[in-house]
Write a protein that holds these residues in place. Sequence first.
Motif, short mmCIF file in Angstrom:
data_model
loop_
_atom_site.label_atom_id
_atom_site.label_comp_id
_atom_site.label_asym_id
_atom_site.label_seq_id
_atom_site.Cartn_x
_atom_site.Cartn_y
_atom_site.Cartn_z
N TRP A 12 0.85 -1.19 0.00
CA TRP A 12 0.00 0.00 0.00
C TRP A 12 0.88 1.24 0.00
O TRP A 12 1.75 1.39 0.85
N HIS A 13 0.67 2.10 -0.98
CA HIS A 13 1.42 3.35 -1.07
C HIS A 13 0.67 4.43 -0.29
O HIS A 13 -0.51 4.65 -0.53
N ARG A 14 1.38 5.04 0.66
CA ARG A 14 0.75 6.04 1.52
C ARG A 14 0.13 7.15 0.68
O ARG A 14 0.78 7.79 -0.12
N GLU A 15 -1.17 7.40 0.90
CA GLU A 15 -1.91 8.38 0.09
C GLU A 15 -1.99 9.73 0.79
O GLU A 15 -2.20 9.79 2.01
N GLU A 22 -3.61 5.85 -7.91
CA GLU A 22 -3.87 4.75 -8.85
C GLU A 22 -2.98 3.56 -8.55
O GLU A 22 -3.35 2.41 -8.84
N ALA A 23 -1.82 3.79 -7.95
CA ALA A 23 -0.89 2.72 -7.65
C ALA A 23 -1.48 1.70 -6.67
O ALA A 23 -1.01 0.56 -6.60
N ASN A 24 -2.51 2.11 -5.93
CA ASN A 24 -3.13 1.21 -4.96
C ASN A 24 -4.32 0.45 -5.52
O ASN A 24 -4.89 -0.40 -4.84
N ASP A 25 -4.73 0.77 -6.75
CA ASP A 25 -5.95 0.17 -7.30
C ASP A 25 -5.85 -1.35 -7.41
O ASP A 25 -6.81 -2.07 -7.09
N GLU A 26 -4.69 -1.85 -7.85
CA GLU A 26 -4.53 -3.30 -8.02
C GLU A 26 -4.60 -4.01 -6.67
O GLU A 26 -5.27 -5.04 -6.53
N THR A 27 -3.93 -3.43 -5.66
CA THR A 27 -3.98 -4.01 -4.31
C THR A 27 -5.40 -3.97 -3.77
O THR A 27 -5.88 -4.94 -3.17
N ARG A 49 1.23 -6.88 8.92
CA ARG A 49 2.50 -6.39 8.36
C ARG A 49 2.42 -4.92 7.99
O ARG A 49 3.44 -4.25 7.88
N TRP A 50 1.23 -4.43 7.75
CA TRP A 50 1.06 -3.05 7.29
C TRP A 50 1.09 -2.08 8.46
O TRP A 50 0.74 -2.41 9.60
N ASP A 51 1.46 -0.86 8.14
CA ASP A 51 1.36 0.23 9.11
C ASP A 51 -0.11 0.53 9.38
O ASP A 51 -0.93 0.48 8.46
N PRO A 52 -0.49 0.85 10.64
CA PRO A 52 -1.90 1.15 10.94
C PRO A 52 -2.51 2.25 10.07
O PRO A 52 -3.69 2.20 9.73
N ILE A 53 -1.70 3.24 9.70
CA ILE A 53 -2.21 4.31 8.84
C ILE A 53 -2.60 3.76 7.48
O ILE A 53 -3.62 4.15 6.89
N VAL A 55 -3.56 0.64 6.88
CA VAL A 55 -4.78 -0.15 7.08
C VAL A 55 -5.99 0.78 7.14
O VAL A 55 -7.05 0.50 6.57
N MET A 56 -5.83 1.91 7.84
CA MET A 56 -6.91 2.89 7.93
C MET A 56 -7.29 3.40 6.55
O MET A 56 -8.47 3.49 6.20
N GLN A 57 -6.29 3.73 5.72
CA GLN A 57 -6.58 4.23 4.38
C GLN A 57 -7.26 3.17 3.53
O GLN A 57 -8.15 3.48 2.72
N LEU A 58 -6.86 1.91 3.70
CA LEU A 58 -7.51 0.82 2.98
C LEU A 58 -8.98 0.72 3.37
O LEU A 58 -9.87 0.60 2.51
N LEU A 59 -9.28 0.77 4.66
CA LEU A 59 -10.66 0.68 5.14
C LEU A 59 -11.52 1.78 4.53
O LEU A 59 -12.67 1.53 4.14
N VAL A 60 -10.98 2.97 4.46
CA VAL A 60 -11.72 4.10 3.90
C VAL A 60 -12.00 3.90 2.42
O VAL A 60 -13.06 4.31 1.92
N ARG A 61 -11.08 3.25 1.70
CA ARG A 61 -11.26 3.03 0.26
C ARG A 61 -12.22 1.88 -0.05
O ARG A 61 -12.76 1.80 -1.15
N LEU A 62 -12.40 0.96 0.91
CA LEU A 62 -13.28 -0.18 0.67
C LEU A 62 -14.75 0.24 0.75
O LEU A 62 -15.08 1.26 1.34
N ARG A 63 -15.62 -0.58 0.16
CA ARG A 63 -17.04 -0.37 0.37
C ARG A 63 -17.34 -0.60 1.85
O ARG A 63 -16.70 -1.41 2.50
N LEU A 64 -18.35 0.09 2.37
CA LEU A 64 -18.63 0.05 3.80
C LEU A 64 -18.83 -1.38 4.30
O LEU A 64 -18.32 -1.77 5.35
N LYS A 65 -19.60 -2.17 3.56
CA LYS A 65 -19.86 -3.55 3.97
C LYS A 65 -18.56 -4.34 4.07
O LYS A 65 -18.37 -5.12 5.02
#
Length: 471
Positions: A12-15, A22-27, A49-53, A55-65
Amino acid sequence: MTVTDELESLVWHREPAQEPLEANDETLTRIRQMIKAGERIALVDLMKRWDPIDVMQLLVRLRLKQARKLFRWLPSNPSIKVIAELRPEFRSILMEESTLEQFRDILAGLDPDDAAEMLNDFPDEVAETLAERLPDVEAVAGFESYADDSAGRIMARKFVALPETCTVEDAAALIRAEADRIRKIYTVYVLNDEGGLTGTIAVGKLLLSPPKATLAEIMNRDFLAVSAETDQEEVLRLARKRDMHTVPVLNADGQLIGRITPKQMARIASEEANEDMLLMSGVSSEAKADDTVLKIMRGRLPWLLAGLIGSSIAASVVGSFEHQLSTAAILAAFIPVTMSMAGNAGLQASAVAVQGIATGALWSGDIAFRLLKELIAALANGAIAGCILAMLVLIASTVIPIADPVHLALATSLSLLCVTTLAAMVGATIPIVLDKFGIDPAMATGVFITSTNDVLGVLVFFLMATTFYLG
């Protein structure tokens, strides 16, 4: 490729804030597939393995469900660190009944002071439910005794407080001992024998002072403290006025019970700015991005109806000048111009007034001078806009037939001058008046001032047209 190799390839590239990469789209696509397929063990291993920040950014990008499902899978660690990084509003969105027990376990693993501070970020009903489920309820229940948006509700309960007789050398040793527990220490608070706050010392000043000097000798006795009942917006205003990084909070007996940290002041500023923006847009201050359709309707409909009433009054004013319109239909072309100028001038003036009140830049003794400046500026702007409109009318009269263009130009230019001036004064004055009555001045903008100035604008326009063009 083995499962381990695939997991290592998912990075995950820090946003930057609010800027997806766009670099995170595939992940992101692969993780969505893994959540859908129920690959819990692999995902939990990856998230550890990921930094908490990240993981937080990933959660925000995912659909809520999907975000809720992934969060339920996470163990307490790294969940605690991820929760700490989440914006308060997203924590609320992530909440659902099935995750309450997980949040309870996370909070139970925290220091009671940290748990109490984190509870402040949840909706009241959720915070109360979580607090009741915690094993050490008494240690974290104090937040409920303070009103919403008060200093006591949001204060950090960890601080360094030392007696006046303590030496600089001993104080430095105590600060080092407390560093892990408090993490960020900006100010040392000095107490008398009765436990009352008598002074403050910046950590930098403390470290540069003679080791054998007592805190009473070097402390700052001219400090600002607020009571636990003080509104958070007032805390922010006072802190900015005194250029303070932290603000001590006292109870009714004058004893130190907490502090407002820079992080919390930044949060207050963000919350108040968002609330003012919603109110100025004619939206309830309680509105959230994940509101249900019914909640959206309930929050917006009253403001829309208020605007409808204002528009209806403006329409009735126009209707009362039906004879003038039938005599000179060209007057109808200038109604939107007049209403637009009135609305814009009023919103500009009210926005400056609201901002001045919110930041404390508008002093009581300065109000008359500010209003005078608004009046002069409005007259100048109105005169310039009126002259431009008059020139446009005269130029247009050379292309299209206009009866008595000189008098029409005079009437329209004078109406813009008067409308701009009136609207600016209404916009600058109403927020100040509301503030004096303890009402949020941001409520003066948007629907209220726009509707008021629309009515005034139309009325003034037709009075000028009747006097200088039709008369």
